[in-house]
Enzyme design. Structure first.
Site, mmCIF file in Angstrom:
data_model
loop_
_atom_site.group_PDB
_atom_site.id
_atom_site.type_symbol
_atom_site.label_atom_id
_atom_site.label_comp_id
_atom_site.label_asym_id
_atom_site.label_seq_id
_atom_site.Cartn_x
_atom_site.Cartn_y
_atom_site.Cartn_z
ATOM 1 N N GLU A 525 0.815 -1.211 0.000
ATOM 2 C CA GLU A 525 0.000 0.000 0.000
ATOM 3 C C GLU A 525 0.854 1.268 0.000
ATOM 4 O OE1 GLU A 525 -2.977 0.115 -0.726
ATOM 5 O OE2 GLU A 525 -3.544 -1.971 -0.516
ATOM 6 N N HIS A 617 -6.253 -5.864 -10.707
ATOM 7 C CA HIS A 617 -5.681 -6.879 -9.822
ATOM 8 C C HIS A 617 -5.418 -8.178 -10.586
ATOM 9 C CE1 HIS A 617 -7.672 -4.084 -7.013
ATOM 10 N NE2 HIS A 617 -6.702 -4.420 -6.181
#
Length: 705
Positions: A525, A617
């Site tokens: 992240e 993703h």
């Protein structure tokens, strides 16, 4: 993840004097004006901007490493040299024409790397309006001269920037709000841009960002590109990626087979379903569809991968035809592992009746578990006396407060690493400290609430150290940017995300996940912040897949880096496995698998399958596997092409990390990522090096040429 201008500035246009127009030689008089730009025709007819610069080149040797302030002497020299390289000499007429259309390149950032090279990132501008996602990067060698340029500039029709749009900015905002639905957290922003669509056509447009974070399971900074004349939504993407399982949820595992095979009279047939997920069965049912003239002939058995069997039908039903319906086999298979081949066997036990095994499916609910406790063994010698949930004993850098307690505030790394308690608010804010009485964190007597903070703080510290010691970078912005973390966001929240300024970590729900504060999740992240501060890869299409992939790569790199110095920290090629339940820490139980992206039944590992999976993703598996093959060697599952031997983790990370920060722009494609990593490897190891060849082999194996 998104484009964020951190150091950029608005280009300044100089209007030439009458004397300048009459006598080009006197134009040298305006060359002294700081940050002036003039637009002229550049290479191949494209429009670029010429800086108002002296006719000399200044070497950047001796400049500090990292991001340079745009108004510094070294940055100005690099900007001026870059823009001069991009433009031919100006004449009086071209100077006047340039002033009418306005400058066409605006400096965004200047960075000097560990090799002594300087990189000038320039945003493209057309008729005073920013061109969405288009940049040019000029690369200067140690001698201060331009050695290469990254980025293309396609011709843009005149008038798209200068002509007044039919749609007002507020109308574009209203369209975006209607598209999103629900209430925005704050007043949406709107920016006029020039946008190129997938067919290559340029549009006058607005980029509108609508934020929806509070109370959302999937927080959004939703961006809409809206045609400024028609109001049509040309593209939409969310800058906040978040952390969620995009394949079938781990708690619900399903498999289906449609053999449509004849059942021989007084014979048998079998069909198999392979379940890749290694979870533990709580409930299991089988949906069955058999066409048969007399079900009383049949015996139907289901067998698990371990060999345990359950009989669905054993010559029951008398003269009843067919077998169809759902059959609960939970009592037999509860506690079994799902991973492997499940088999159904259909036997015809009597003569003169025939039929077909049409299809069958497994419906499995996994057993819910909670994260396993960390073994409270004695800490190793040294200062690693703080006990984390996921990485064993660690050494946290903290601050002593006025009341004698210690808080998770580290001033030893860049401009700081801090971790706060979000107090279960839906949107993280404030500065609620997480404290400890004796600076020995994770003791049995410490508050349970401090545990997630320990891992988040450690993960951010290791990410900072990884960036500095492996990629040669001072935090995500190259200038020591403070890393801010919040834990305990919302309640039972299965997510973690970078929102453009800070990290927010959920505690998980104890079913899908524990606290999402593992090393690879933290690295993943925070790496979105690195991408945002550098390449700005747009979070959709091929650039979006690369954005996600580089976060996976760096997250894995942070795991690897920590494990080098911490024997209790482990690393592997699975993403998020340490937090994911029910098999925490099991490399077979994660969100994505870089060594075999197709293992999650969602991602693709080869560009030939990109049209089938364009979600970011899922498409990230292409470059994830390229990175894995570069590091380890091996075969791509889809192509079967082999990379014989890898370059090792450190070289692989340096190559991909440099490619991201130095050679990629917001709209980089997979093919351009291949070229960026080749350039990066060439810079680091030489054009004829084994590393360069392995980079080429790895991308070729995943279908990117």
């Amino acid at each position: 993840m998104s484009i964020r201008r951190t150091d950029g500035q608005t280009p300044v246009t100089l209007r030439p004097t009458t004397e300048t127009a009459k006598a080009p030689a006197k134009a040298q008089n305006v060359l002294r004006v700081k940050d002036g730009f003039e637009s002229v025709k550049g290479v191949a007819g494209t429009t670029t901007a010429a800086a108002i610069v002296p006719p000399t080149t200044t070497s950047t040797q001796g400049a500090a490493q990292g991001r340079l302030a745009l108004d510094s002497k070294e940055a100005q020299a690099a900007i001026q040299t870059s823009l001069k390289h991009l433009t031919p000499p100006m004449t009086a007429s071209s100077l006047l024409a340039a002033n009418k259309s306005g400058p066409t390149l605006a400096p965004k950032s200047v960075e000097r790397d560990e090799l002594g090279m300087t990189h000038v990132r320039l945003d493209r501008v057309h008729e005073g309006v920013k061109v969405f996602g288009e940049q040019v990067i000029s690369h200067l060698g140690t001698d201060g001269k331009v050695s290469s340029v990254t980025g293309e500039q396609n011709p843009i029709p005149a008038g798209l920037g200068s002509q007044k749009p039919k749609l007002a900015p507020q109308a574009a905002i209203d369209i975006a709000k209607k598209e999103l639905g629900g209430k925005a957290d704050k007043q949406p922003s709107s920016e006029r841009v020039i946008y190129q669509d997938v067919e290559g056509k340029y549009h006058s447009a607005y980029q509108v960002e609508v934020t929806q974070i509070a109370g959302q399971e999937k927080p959004k900074k939703q961006n809409y590109i809206i045609d400024a004349n028609t109001g049509k939504v040309l593209e939409s993407f969310n800058k906040i990626g978040g952390w969620s399982k995009t394949s079938a949820a781990q708690l619900q595992v399903n498999g289906t087979a449609s053999p449509n095979v004849a059942i021989p009279d007084k014979g048998q047939v079998q069909s198999k379903i392979n379940i890749p997920d290694g979870v533990t069965v709580d409930k299991l049912s089988v949906d069955l569809n058999i066409k048969h003239t007399w079900s009383g002939d049949l015996k139907v058995t289901v067998t698990s991968p371990s060999g345990k069997s359950a009989v669905i039908q054993d010559r029951k039903g008398g003269s009843k035809d067919d077998i169809a319906g759902s059959f609960d086999l939970s009592s037999t298979f509860a506690g079994e592992s799902t991973k492997g081949e499940w088999t159904i066997t259909v036997e015809d036990k009597a003569a003169r009746d025939t039929g077909t095994l049409n299809n069958w499916s497994l419906n499995i609910t996994a057993k819910e578990t909670t994260p396993p406790p960390t073994d409270p063994q004695n800490p190793p010698t040294g200062t690693a006396d703080d006990l984390s949930m996921y990485s064993g004993h660690v050494d946290l850098k903290t601050t002593k407060n006025a009341d004698g307690t210690y808080s998770l505030e580290d001033s030893t790394r860049g401009k700081g690493v801090v971790t706060y308690d979000a107090k279960n608010a839906s949107t993280a804010s404030g500065q609620t400290k997480i404290t400890d009485d004796n600076d020995k964190w994770g003791e049995a007597t410490d508050p349970a609430r401090a545990k997630a903070g320990i891992d988040a703080h450690y993960g951010a510290a290791m990410t900072y150290d990884f960036l500095k010691n492996v990629l040669g970078r001072d935090s995500i912005d190259g200038a020591g940017e403070k890393l801010v973390n919040y834990v305990h966001v919302k309640n039972n929240y299965v997510n973690a995300y970078w929102d453009g300024d800070k990290m927010s970590y959920g505690d998980g729900d104890g079913k899908q996940s524990g606290p999402l504060t593992t090393l690879d999740i933290a690295g993943h992240e925070i790496a979105h912040g690195l991408t945002e501060r550098t390449a700005g890869l747009i979070y959709s299409g091929e650039s979006g897949g690369l954005n996600e992939s580089f976060s996976d790569i760096i997250g894995t790199g942070v795991e690897w880096y920590a494990a080098k110095n911490n024997p209790e920290a482990k690393w592997n090629w699975t993403v998020g496995e340490a937090a994911w339940t029910p098999n925490n820490g099991d490399s077979e139980d994660g969100l994505r698998y870089m060594n075999d992206p197709t293992k999650d039944n969602y991602s693709v590992d080869n560009y030939k399958n990109y049209p089938k999976q364009t979600e970011v993703h899922g498409s990230s598996g292409i470059s994830n596997n390229a990175f894995y093959l570069l590091v380890e060697g091996g075969k791509n599952k889809t192509s079967g092409l082999e990379v014989k031997g890898g370059v090792g983790m450190e070289d692989g990370l340096k190559i991909f990390g440099r490619a991201l920060t130095t050679y990629m722009t917001p709209k980089t494609t997979f093919a351009q990522a291949r070229e960026a990593t080749i350039k990066s490897a060439t810079d680091l190891y030489g054009a004829t090096s084994d590393q360069v060849q392995k980079v080429k082999d790895a991308w070729t194996a995943v279908g990117v040429n």
